[in-house]
Structures are given as structure tokens and as C-alpha cells.
Design a protein around this motif. Structure first.
Motif, PDB file in Angstrom:
ATOM      1  N   ILE A  75      -4.110  -8.419  -0.292  1.00 59.95           N
ATOM      2  CA  ILE A  75      -3.866  -7.001  -0.486  1.00 59.95           C
ATOM      3  C   ILE A  75      -4.291  -6.315   0.812  1.00 59.95           C
ATOM      4  N   LYS A  76      -3.466  -5.417   1.278  1.00 61.62           N
ATOM      5  CA  LYS A  76      -3.765  -4.681   2.502  1.00 61.62           C
ATOM      6  C   LYS A  76      -4.038  -3.235   2.098  1.00 61.62           C
ATOM      7  N   ILE A  77      -5.242  -2.754   2.398  1.00 60.21           N
ATOM      8  CA  ILE A  77      -5.671  -1.417   1.996  1.00 60.21           C
ATOM      9  C   ILE A  77      -5.782  -0.558   3.247  1.00 60.21           C
ATOM     10  N   PHE A  78      -5.203   0.631   3.184  1.00 63.69           N
ATOM     11  CA  PHE A  78      -5.170   1.553   4.322  1.00 63.69           C
ATOM     12  C   PHE A  78      -6.105   2.729   4.066  1.00 63.69           C
ATOM     13  N   CYS A  79      -6.825   3.164   5.099  1.00 64.64           N
ATOM     14  CA  CYS A  79      -7.703   4.334   4.959  1.00 64.64           C
ATOM     15  C   CYS A  79      -6.897   5.616   4.817  1.00 64.64           C
ATOM     16  N   ASN A  80      -5.739   5.675   5.434  1.00 67.05           N
ATOM     17  CA  ASN A  80      -4.819   6.801   5.303  1.00 67.05           C
ATOM     18  C   ASN A  80      -3.430   6.317   5.705  1.00 67.05           C
ATOM     19  N   ALA A  81      -2.468   7.219   5.691  1.00 63.04           N
ATOM     20  CA  ALA A  81      -1.080   6.820   5.922  1.00 63.04           C
ATOM     21  C   ALA A  81      -0.831   6.263   7.322  1.00 63.04           C
ATOM     22  N   GLU A  82      -1.592   6.715   8.328  1.00 60.71           N
ATOM     23  CA  GLU A  82      -1.355   6.278   9.701  1.00 60.71           C
ATOM     24  C   GLU A  82      -2.214   5.096  10.137  1.00 60.71           C
ATOM     25  N   ALA A  83      -3.286   4.835   9.462  1.00 60.52           N
ATOM     26  CA  ALA A  83      -4.252   3.825   9.895  1.00 60.52           C
ATOM     27  C   ALA A  83      -3.718   2.409   9.690  1.00 60.52           C
ATOM     28  N   GLU A  84      -4.263   1.496  10.487  1.00 60.52           N
ATOM     29  CA  GLU A  84      -3.999   0.078  10.271  1.00 60.52           C
ATOM     30  C   GLU A  84      -4.778  -0.355   9.031  1.00 60.52           C
ATOM     31  N   GLY A  85      -4.182  -1.193   8.237  1.00 59.72           N
ATOM     32  CA  GLY A  85      -4.832  -1.623   7.004  1.00 59.72           C
ATOM     33  C   GLY A  85      -5.795  -2.769   7.212  1.00 59.72           C
ATOM     34  N   MET A  86      -6.664  -2.946   6.233  1.00 60.64           N
ATOM     35  CA  MET A  86      -7.595  -4.068   6.196  1.00 60.64           C
ATOM     36  C   MET A  86      -7.084  -5.057   5.166  1.00 60.64           C
ATOM     37  N   GLU A  87      -6.925  -6.314   5.560  1.00 65.50           N
ATOM     38  CA  GLU A  87      -6.427  -7.343   4.659  1.00 65.50           C
ATOM     39  C   GLU A  87      -7.575  -8.012   3.928  1.00 65.50           C
ATOM     40  N   HIS A  88      -7.356  -8.275   2.655  1.00 61.45           N
ATOM     41  CA  HIS A  88      -8.331  -8.982   1.824  1.00 61.45           C
ATOM     42  C   HIS A  88      -7.616 -10.111   1.100  1.00 61.45           C
ATOM     43  N   ARG A  89      -8.129 -11.330   1.215  1.00 61.91           N
ATOM     44  CA  ARG A  89      -7.591 -12.465   0.454  1.00 61.91           C
ATOM     45  C   ARG A  89      -8.156 -12.350  -0.958  1.00 61.91           C
ATOM     46  N   CYS A  90      -7.306 -12.321  -1.952  1.00 64.56           N
ATOM     47  CA  CYS A  90      -7.741 -12.097  -3.330  1.00 64.56           C
ATOM     48  C   CYS A  90      -8.313 -13.358  -3.959  1.00 64.56           C
ATOM     49  N   ALA A  91      -9.289 -13.163  -4.791  1.00 61.21           N
ATOM     50  CA  ALA A  91      -9.835 -14.217  -5.636  1.00 61.21           C
ATOM     51  C   ALA A  91      -9.363 -13.936  -7.063  1.00 61.21           C
ATOM     52  N   THR A  92      -9.319 -14.957  -7.912  1.00 63.39           N
ATOM     53  CA  THR A  92      -8.885 -14.714  -9.279  1.00 63.39           C
ATOM     54  C   THR A  92      -9.891 -13.808  -9.990  1.00 63.39           C
ATOM     55  N   ASN A  93      -9.380 -12.960 -10.833  1.00 63.21           N
ATOM     56  CA  ASN A  93     -10.169 -11.968 -11.564  1.00 63.21           C
ATOM     57  C   ASN A  93     -10.880 -10.985 -10.645  1.00 63.21           C
ATOM     58  N   GLN A  94     -10.309 -10.729  -9.475  1.00 59.62           N
ATOM     59  CA  GLN A  94     -10.888  -9.752  -8.554  1.00 59.62           C
ATOM     60  C   GLN A  94     -10.306  -8.379  -8.865  1.00 59.62           C
ATOM     61  N   LEU A  95     -11.183  -7.380  -8.913  1.00 62.16           N
ATOM     62  CA  LEU A  95     -10.807  -6.022  -9.270  1.00 62.16           C
ATOM     63  C   LEU A  95     -10.913  -5.106  -8.058  1.00 62.16           C
ATOM     64  N   PHE A  96      -9.863  -4.330  -7.820  1.00 66.56           N
ATOM     65  CA  PHE A  96      -9.858  -3.306  -6.776  1.00 66.56           C
ATOM     66  C   PHE A  96      -9.666  -1.959  -7.462  1.00 66.56           C
ATOM     67  N   ILE A  97     -10.476  -0.970  -7.109  1.00 67.80           N
ATOM     68  CA  ILE A  97     -10.335   0.382  -7.634  1.00 67.80           C
ATOM     69  C   ILE A  97     -10.091   1.301  -6.447  1.00 67.80           C
ATOM     70  N   LEU A  98      -8.958   1.994  -6.473  1.00 63.04           N
ATOM     71  CA  LEU A  98      -8.518   2.818  -5.352  1.00 63.04           C
ATOM     72  C   LEU A  98      -8.236   4.239  -5.820  1.00 63.04           C
ATOM     73  N   LYS A  99      -8.449   5.218  -4.927  1.00 62.28           N
ATOM     74  CA  LYS A  99      -8.047   6.592  -5.205  1.00 62.28           C
ATOM     75  C   LYS A  99      -6.529   6.656  -5.070  1.00 62.28           C
ATOM     76  N   SER A 100      -5.841   6.949  -6.150  1.00 59.76           N
ATOM     77  CA  SER A 100      -4.383   6.853  -6.213  1.00 59.76           C
ATOM     78  C   SER A 100      -3.656   7.781  -5.259  1.00 59.76           C
ATOM     79  N   ARG A 101      -4.207   8.964  -5.003  1.00 57.72           N
ATOM     80  CA  ARG A 101      -3.522   9.942  -4.159  1.00 57.72           C
ATOM     81  C   ARG A 101      -3.915   9.834  -2.688  1.00 57.72           C
ATOM     82  N   VAL A 102      -4.905   9.016  -2.366  1.00 55.81           N
ATOM     83  CA  VAL A 102      -5.469   8.993  -1.009  1.00 55.81           C
ATOM     84  C   VAL A 102      -5.315   7.637  -0.329  1.00 55.81           C
ATOM     85  N   ILE A 103      -5.463   6.545  -1.048  1.00 53.63           N
ATOM     86  CA  ILE A 103      -5.521   5.206  -0.458  1.00 53.63           C
ATOM     87  C   ILE A 103      -4.218   4.440  -0.698  1.00 53.63           C
ATOM     88  N   PRO A 104      -3.362   4.314   0.336  1.00 53.23           N
ATOM     89  CA  PRO A 104      -2.172   3.481   0.186  1.00 53.23           C
ATOM     90  C   PRO A 104      -2.539   1.991   0.256  1.00 53.23           C
TER      91      PRO A 104
END
Length: 133
Positions: A75-104
Motif C-alpha cells: 500500500i502506498k500512502i501519500f501525505c498529500n496529493a503532490e507528495a511522494e508516497g511511502m510504500e508499506h509491505r502488508c502483513a496479513t490482518n494488518q489494519l490501516f486507518i486513514l483520514k478519508s478526505r486528506v490522505i490519498p
């Protein structure tokens, strides 16, 4: 206030009561076959025509525990629309919670199939809290 009451609270009353979150009663289950991707996007927006009402997005990644690390999704998470994203290799049963209107975010192709269980918490758009996109 019980959970059942939080499900039916209108946004306007929710905003006036300053609770700013509303419990949802539904989940979304997505199946990703090998090689499938989910392009960079926001689950909601501050723009009225794109606002789905989602405030928080919870993503639970589920796949076979014996899946090798190199075959798991990123999963690649971006700080904002223009920023380069940070990649995370997922583990099973891993939970990500993101601000829906802010974090693409985007979900990159995996070699092995996997599921994502999504849960959204709804709430009004609070323009004082938004970051510059």
C-alpha cells in the motif's frame, strides 16, 4: 448514547453536537486477483460534489498467512496529493486507518490474491481541520 443511536444521527446534528463522527453499519469486502491494482485516490473530499461523507477509512488486509513476503501487496500512502508516497509491505490482518478526505492511497499489484475489508466512519467536512491539498 448507544451505538445504534450513533448510526442514525444526521450530519447536521452531529456537527452541532461537536461529536464529528458517525458509526457506519456496513463493510465493504474487496477481492484482488494477482496483478490487480487500486489507483491513487481519496475515499472522500472537501469538494461538495466529491464528498462521500467518509471521515475515516479503515483497511484490513487479509491473505493466506503462508504467502511469502515478496508476493504480498504494497500500500502506498501519500501525505498529500503532490507528495511522494511511502510504500508499506502488508502483513496479513494488518489494519490501516486513514483520514478519508486528506490522505490519498493506492494499492499496488501483488503476486498472490488477497482481500481488503473496508470500514468507513462518516462525519461532516470540518474545513478548519483540513490540510492544504
Amino acid at each position: 448514547m448507544c451505538i445504534r443511536d450513533r448510526c442514525s444521527l444526521p450530519y447536521e446534528l452531529n456537527l452541532k453536537a461537536n461529536t464529528l463522527l458517525q458509526i457506519s453499519e456496513s463493510f465493504q469486502l474487496s477481492y484482488f486477483k494477482p496483478g490487480a491494482v487500486h489507483k491513487k485516490h481519496l475515499d472522500s473530499s472537501f469538494q461538495q460534489d466529491l464528498d462521500t461523507g467518509r471521515t475515516l477509512s479503515a483497511l484490513l488486509f487479509v491473505f493466506d498467512v503462508q504467502t511469502l513476503s515478496a508476493q504480498r501487496p504494497n500500500i502506498k500512502i501519500f501525505c498529500n496529493a503532490e507528495a511522494e508516497g511511502m510504500e508499506h509491505r502488508c502483513a496479513t490482518n494488518q489494519l490501516f486507518i486513514l483520514k478519508s478526505r486528506v490522505i490519498p492511497y493506492e494499492i499496488q499489484a501483488a503476486i498472490a490474491p488477497f482481500f481488503i475489508l473496508r470500514f468507513f466512519i462518516n462525519g461532516p467536512a470540518v474545513f478548519d481541520d483540513r490540510r492544504k491539498m
